[in-house]
Design an enzyme around this catalytic site. Sequence first.
Site, mmCIF file in Angstrom:
data_model
loop_
_atom_site.group_PDB
_atom_site.id
_atom_site.type_symbol
_atom_site.label_atom_id
_atom_site.label_comp_id
_atom_site.label_asym_id
_atom_site.label_seq_id
_atom_site.Cartn_x
_atom_site.Cartn_y
_atom_site.Cartn_z
ATOM 1 N N ASP A 40 -18.165 3.262 -7.330
ATOM 2 C CA ASP A 40 -18.424 4.588 -6.759
ATOM 3 C C ASP A 40 -19.865 4.665 -6.275
ATOM 4 O O ASP A 40 -20.783 4.817 -7.068
ATOM 5 C CB ASP A 40 -18.147 5.624 -7.870
ATOM 6 C CG ASP A 40 -18.591 7.022 -7.503
ATOM 7 O OD1 ASP A 40 -18.778 7.304 -6.294
ATOM 8 O OD2 ASP A 40 -18.724 7.847 -8.434
ATOM 9 N N ASP A 44 -19.373 10.657 -6.815
ATOM 10 C CA ASP A 44 -18.414 11.763 -6.984
ATOM 11 C C ASP A 44 -17.349 11.434 -8.042
ATOM 12 O O ASP A 44 -16.387 12.183 -8.214
ATOM 13 C CB ASP A 44 -17.765 12.145 -5.643
ATOM 14 C CG ASP A 44 -16.871 11.023 -5.105
ATOM 15 O OD1 ASP A 44 -16.871 9.902 -5.692
ATOM 16 O OD2 ASP A 44 -16.179 11.250 -4.095
ATOM 17 N N ASP A 221 4.297 -0.942 0.414
ATOM 18 C CA ASP A 221 4.675 -0.118 -0.733
ATOM 19 C C ASP A 221 6.182 0.140 -0.733
ATOM 20 O O ASP A 221 6.758 0.474 0.315
ATOM 21 C CB ASP A 221 3.920 1.210 -0.621
ATOM 22 C CG ASP A 221 4.077 2.056 -1.862
ATOM 23 O OD1 ASP A 221 3.691 1.600 -2.946
ATOM 24 O OD2 ASP A 221 4.598 3.183 -1.753
ATOM 25 N N GLU A 284 6.289 -5.165 -1.877
ATOM 26 C CA GLU A 284 6.513 -4.677 -3.245
ATOM 27 C C GLU A 284 7.989 -4.326 -3.316
ATOM 28 O O GLU A 284 8.405 -3.241 -2.941
ATOM 29 C CB GLU A 284 5.671 -3.433 -3.537
ATOM 30 C CG GLU A 284 5.812 -3.002 -4.987
ATOM 31 C CD GLU A 284 5.806 -1.494 -5.237
ATOM 32 O OE1 GLU A 284 5.695 -1.080 -6.395
ATOM 33 O OE2 GLU A 284 5.953 -0.717 -4.273
HETATM 34 C C1 GLC Z 1 4.570 1.985 -5.485
HETATM 35 C C2 GLC Z 1 3.140 2.049 -5.918
HETATM 36 C C3 GLC Z 1 2.988 3.168 -6.897
HETATM 37 C C4 GLC Z 1 3.364 4.449 -6.213
HETATM 38 C C5 GLC Z 1 4.776 4.370 -5.627
HETATM 39 C C6 GLC Z 1 5.055 5.487 -4.672
HETATM 40 O O1 GLC Z 1 5.416 1.623 -6.517
HETATM 41 O O2 GLC Z 1 2.725 0.819 -6.418
HETATM 42 O O3 GLC Z 1 1.687 3.255 -7.414
HETATM 43 O O4 GLC Z 1 3.318 5.512 -7.136
HETATM 44 O O5 GLC Z 1 4.945 3.187 -4.904
HETATM 45 O O6 GLC Z 1 4.368 5.311 -3.479
#
Ligand code: GLC
Length: 546
Positions: A40, A44, A221, A284
Amino acid sequence: MAAPTPARHSAPHDDSKDQAARLWWQDAVFYQIYVRSFADADGDGLGDMAGIASRLPYLAGLGIDALWLTPFYPSPQADHGYDVADYRDVDPRFGTLADFDAMLARAHELGIRVIIDVVPNHSSDEHPWFQAALAAGPGSPERARYVFRDGRGENGEEPPNNWQSVFGGPAWTRVSDGQWYLHIFDRKQPDFDWENPEIGDEFESILRFWLDRGVDGFRIDVAHGMFKAPGLPDVELTQEGGGIEEALSQHDRPYWDQPGVHDVYRRWHKVLASYPGDRMAVAEAWVEGAEAMARYVRSDELQQAFNFHWLESEWSAEEFRRVVEETFAAVEPVGATPTWVLSNHDVDRHVTRFGEGAVGLARGRAASAMMLALPGSAYIYAGEELGLPQVEVPEEHRQDPTWFRGGGVGRDGCRVPLPWSGDAPPFGFGPEGSKPWLPQPGEWAELSVEEQQGVEGSTLELYRTMLRIRRDLLPELGTAVEFLTAPSGLVALRRGRLVCVVNCGDADADVSTLVDPEALLVATGEDKQVREGTLPPDTAAWYDAA
Ligand code: GLC
């Protein structure tokens, strides 16, 4: 040396002579930065771009190849940035686009590549498109960008189906004109309707925006989300409360792993390929088994997918070996590169998963040693190199929506800001006197970068040593792994001239028949005994088998 077992596993381009032909990401060690928790600069309490830029020399010294930054876009922060209100800017809390560009340029100067998170399953409810959808009303083209439906029941007062949010509670929220919208995650994260071609076009344009700025790729994601089965059928509800990891991997759900996602990734493949520099993307995708994962990394789709089967492994020699074998068996036929990950911002830190206190730390270090010995690319999560444990965040400081929606124990405990220096919070995370967004435990003074730097045997020096050896030996490691016949409780593998042995059992093991103890490169525990040929429990060692 014991005879290798017949099984031989290899990643594509399987030939050490071929090393020069390998693409940067195929062997890269990625370092995940959870942006608000890293450094940071402006005080903040939240990490920011300038903070990242200031710590790039540290990362270069650690020996990583690339960074993955979690979302930093303008966002109400309902899910800490995974609720994006503008996909083409930087949230003022994290800096400006110019700060991003400066950070990226500095990283590139230091030889570090940078990939960023793209969030295609949902936007924030404060995204202009969702605001327009609310204003335009039922049946409008604005509403058709999201999943709006009429409710069930006489007056539509029941949700359109029985789907539950990954974060707990219903996956539908009703708006003032009576329609409902779908949100597989928080109510502030409405799902896009990917059947609508406008969404695909918009995301291609978003990818190009960041590729044009010079990013090296993307982490996608919820890459197994986006498409929903036709008719949005009800599901068989099972017991809830297993946490996000379980909810993300309920394999039979009609909103996960639908065939349509693969068309999207074929399109993204072409977009990435149209840029110089071997840009890449990693999915992911919490899908069932290594084979389903491999569908995301077919040669005309994405370059990588996270190997969550490795992250889900127990502390067990048999299981470690089994997961490695299954991973190779899955990626080999599609010619993809395996990946390995033990920790991220959604799961308990692996040193805590593997046990309490010193045992967990010892096992965590040993599991990391095995991971970093494997061919393919490894993802390490900021703070892992310091051996940070999961933190019990006091209730009054909890921030994760999963905690509030009853979807699990919450993920705040793996997101506590990093300790850099000093003996009291903020431990150099922010300027003196600033207050990190989550409180740091006082005992983290002992785990700070400053405390560990240059200290033999510290977790930081262990990671640095392993990354250096990995990099130095890479041209002679190749991409094939052979498992050696090892005593029960041990797993031993050879990759080119590197042999890695892990003792997952509960007794000292004599490894002198397996390796030459004098050829020890690095051990994750006290190395005196290891040099004498004894590998204690919860310890891994690397040997030079040249
Ligand atoms: C994925 C991310 C997670 C997030 C979710 C919704 O799993 O890694 O952190 O909450 O997607 O976007």
